[in-house]
Write a protein that holds these residues in place. Structure first.
Motif, PDB file in Angstrom:
ATOM      1  N   ARG A 105     -47.243   5.497 -38.961  1.00  0.00           N
ATOM      2  CA  ARG A 105     -47.783   6.646 -38.239  1.00  0.00           C
ATOM      3  C   ARG A 105     -46.873   7.746 -38.486  1.00  0.00           C
ATOM      4  NH1 ARG A 105     -49.202   2.019 -36.006  1.00  0.00           N
ATOM      5  NH2 ARG A 105     -51.507   1.755 -35.149  1.00  0.00           N
ATOM      6  N   MET A 106     -45.771   7.668 -39.175  1.00  0.00           N
ATOM      7  CA  MET A 106     -44.681   8.633 -39.346  1.00  0.00           C
ATOM      8  C   MET A 106     -45.206   9.875 -39.724  1.00  0.00           C
ATOM      9  SD  MET A 106     -41.506   9.059 -38.690  1.00  0.00           S
ATOM     10  CE  MET A 106     -41.145   7.499 -38.003  1.00  0.00           C
ATOM     11  N   THR A 107     -44.708  11.056 -39.048  1.00  0.00           N
ATOM     12  CA  THR A 107     -45.110  12.469 -39.236  1.00  0.00           C
ATOM     13  C   THR A 107     -44.043  13.195 -39.793  1.00  0.00           C
ATOM     14  OG1 THR A 107     -45.199  13.356 -37.169  1.00  0.00           O
ATOM     15  CG2 THR A 107     -47.212  12.060 -38.022  1.00  0.00           C
ATOM     16  N   ASP A 108     -44.103  14.422 -40.305  1.00  0.00           N
ATOM     17  CA  ASP A 108     -42.995  15.246 -40.316  1.00  0.00           C
ATOM     18  C   ASP A 108     -42.699  15.765 -39.204  1.00  0.00           C
ATOM     19  OD1 ASP A 108     -43.284  15.154 -43.235  1.00  0.00           O
ATOM     20  OD2 ASP A 108     -44.449  17.096 -43.222  1.00  0.00           O
ATOM     21  N   ALA A 109     -43.273  16.036 -38.083  1.00  0.00           N
ATOM     22  CA  ALA A 109     -42.908  16.430 -36.582  1.00  0.00           C
ATOM     23  C   ALA A 109     -42.050  15.387 -36.118  1.00  0.00           C
ATOM     24  CB  ALA A 109     -44.061  16.679 -35.904  1.00  0.00           C
ATOM     25  N   ALA A 110     -42.255  14.077 -36.204  1.00  0.00           N
ATOM     26  CA  ALA A 110     -41.658  12.895 -35.790  1.00  0.00           C
ATOM     27  C   ALA A 110     -39.998  12.916 -36.488  1.00  0.00           C
ATOM     28  CB  ALA A 110     -42.228  11.708 -35.879  1.00  0.00           C
ATOM     29  N   ARG A 111     -40.209  13.031 -37.772  1.00  0.00           N
ATOM     30  CA  ARG A 111     -39.043  12.937 -38.416  1.00  0.00           C
ATOM     31  C   ARG A 111     -38.024  14.140 -37.917  1.00  0.00           C
ATOM     32  NH1 ARG A 111     -42.140  10.540 -42.629  1.00  0.00           N
ATOM     33  NH2 ARG A 111     -43.045  12.743 -43.087  1.00  0.00           N
ATOM     34  N   ALA A 112     -38.487  15.296 -37.927  1.00  0.00           N
ATOM     35  CA  ALA A 112     -37.846  16.343 -37.347  1.00  0.00           C
ATOM     36  C   ALA A 112     -37.174  16.226 -35.930  1.00  0.00           C
ATOM     37  CB  ALA A 112     -38.752  17.645 -37.357  1.00  0.00           C
ATOM     38  N   GLU A 113     -37.961  15.437 -34.940  1.00  0.00           N
ATOM     39  CA  GLU A 113     -37.539  15.240 -33.743  1.00  0.00           C
ATOM     40  C   GLU A 113     -36.518  14.267 -33.622  1.00  0.00           C
ATOM     41  OE1 GLU A 113     -39.199  13.761 -29.377  1.00  0.00           O
ATOM     42  OE2 GLU A 113     -40.478  13.579 -30.945  1.00  0.00           O
ATOM     43  N   LEU A 114     -36.516  13.075 -34.571  1.00  0.00           N
ATOM     44  CA  LEU A 114     -35.381  12.390 -34.833  1.00  0.00           C
ATOM     45  C   LEU A 114     -34.156  12.890 -35.224  1.00  0.00           C
ATOM     46  CD1 LEU A 114     -37.428   9.392 -36.291  1.00  0.00           C
ATOM     47  CD2 LEU A 114     -36.217   9.407 -33.976  1.00  0.00           C
ATOM     48  N   SER A 115     -34.289  13.761 -36.459  1.00  0.00           N
ATOM     49  CA  SER A 115     -33.196  14.710 -36.804  1.00  0.00           C
ATOM     50  C   SER A 115     -32.588  15.538 -35.718  1.00  0.00           C
ATOM     51  CB  SER A 115     -33.681  15.361 -38.010  1.00  0.00           C
ATOM     52  OG  SER A 115     -32.592  16.135 -38.699  1.00  0.00           O
ATOM     53  N   ALA A 116     -33.271  15.962 -34.935  1.00  0.00           N
ATOM     54  CA  ALA A 116     -32.944  17.057 -33.869  1.00  0.00           C
ATOM     55  C   ALA A 116     -31.942  16.227 -32.927  1.00  0.00           C
ATOM     56  CB  ALA A 116     -33.867  17.661 -33.468  1.00  0.00           C
ATOM     57  N   ILE A 117     -32.345  14.873 -32.690  1.00  0.00           N
ATOM     58  CA  ILE A 117     -31.574  14.012 -31.826  1.00  0.00           C
ATOM     59  C   ILE A 117     -30.264  13.714 -32.361  1.00  0.00           C
ATOM     60  CG2 ILE A 117     -31.359  11.833 -30.649  1.00  0.00           C
ATOM     61  CD1 ILE A 117     -34.600  11.680 -30.355  1.00  0.00           C
TER      62      ILE A 117
END
Length: 215
Positions: A105-117
């Motif tokens: 279910r991984m999305t670009d938005a989810a990856r961006a959120e993880l990177s921001a953390i």
């Protein structure tokens, strides 16, 4: 007396806030194995009455973060080697399952959120940042079965984390080395590399306490 424009205090919100604060302290490793805990002491630290603290502690006992003693006191469970190894195996199994589902279910938005953390400024090591990264990833799985188990597991893992942070080897590896490996694997959609990075990340903390053997 004329009507005053004062909002009523929601007792449910107060209970939830107290529980969330105590839960966060356990998952960040604020409490060590064998630590004695008193309701009065917790209430004083939180600046609340005993009632919401008592209810929060009851939940934490049910989740394994605390245990009732015969003399009606409370303490954080001890961590013999067998328990540490069981926590290690449980994290590998449950979090590996959550990661596999999350990758579906991984999305670009989810990856961006993880990177921001990972780029968020904070103390080093930042244990809240570590927790937020892992749980944000696992919530992407949308599992109603595995997620509650992982959250409860991290409550018990907190005492182990407390020991890890006191160990002289705990700071030898940069905090996000394996997180960045995992994030890179997520971007590539490489399940094998993602699972391997997760296993290395989990194993690093347990390996500090049990350097002679694996899970």
């Amino acid at each position: 007396m004329c009507a005053l424009n004062i909002a009523r205090i929601d007792p449910v919100s107060l209970r939830d806030t107290v529980y969330a604060e105590l839960r966060g302290a356990f998952t960040r490793g604020e409490f060590g194995p064998g630590d004695a805990v008193s309701l009065r002491g917790l209430a004083e630290m939180l600046g609340t009455s005993m009632t919401p603290v008592r209810e929060a502690v009851r939940r934490l006992v049910a989740e394994g973060a605390l245990e009732d003693m015969p003399n009606r006191s409370l303490r954080v469970p001890d961590l013999p080697e067998a328990r540490i190894r069981e926590l290690w195996r449980a994290r590998l199994s449950l979090e590996g399952l959550a990661l596999d589902l999350a990758m579906d279910r991984m999305t670009d938005a989810a990856r961006a959120e993880l990177s921001a953390i990972l780029t968020r400024e904070g103390p080093q090591p930042d244990l809240q940042q570590n927790y937020d990264f892992h749980l944000t990833l696992y919530r992407q799985s949308e599992s109603t079965v595995i997620l509650p188990l992982i959250e409860a597991l991290w409550l018990q893992y907190g005492a182990c984390l407390h020991l890890v942070m006191q160990h002289p080897d705990a700071r030898e590896i940069a905090q996000h080395t394996h997180h960045l490996e995992l994030l890179a694997a997520l971007k590539r959609g490489d399940r094998v590399a993602a699972q391997a990075a997760l296993a290395r990340d989990i194993g690093r903390s347990f390996g500090v306490l049990l350097p002679e053997g694996g899970a």
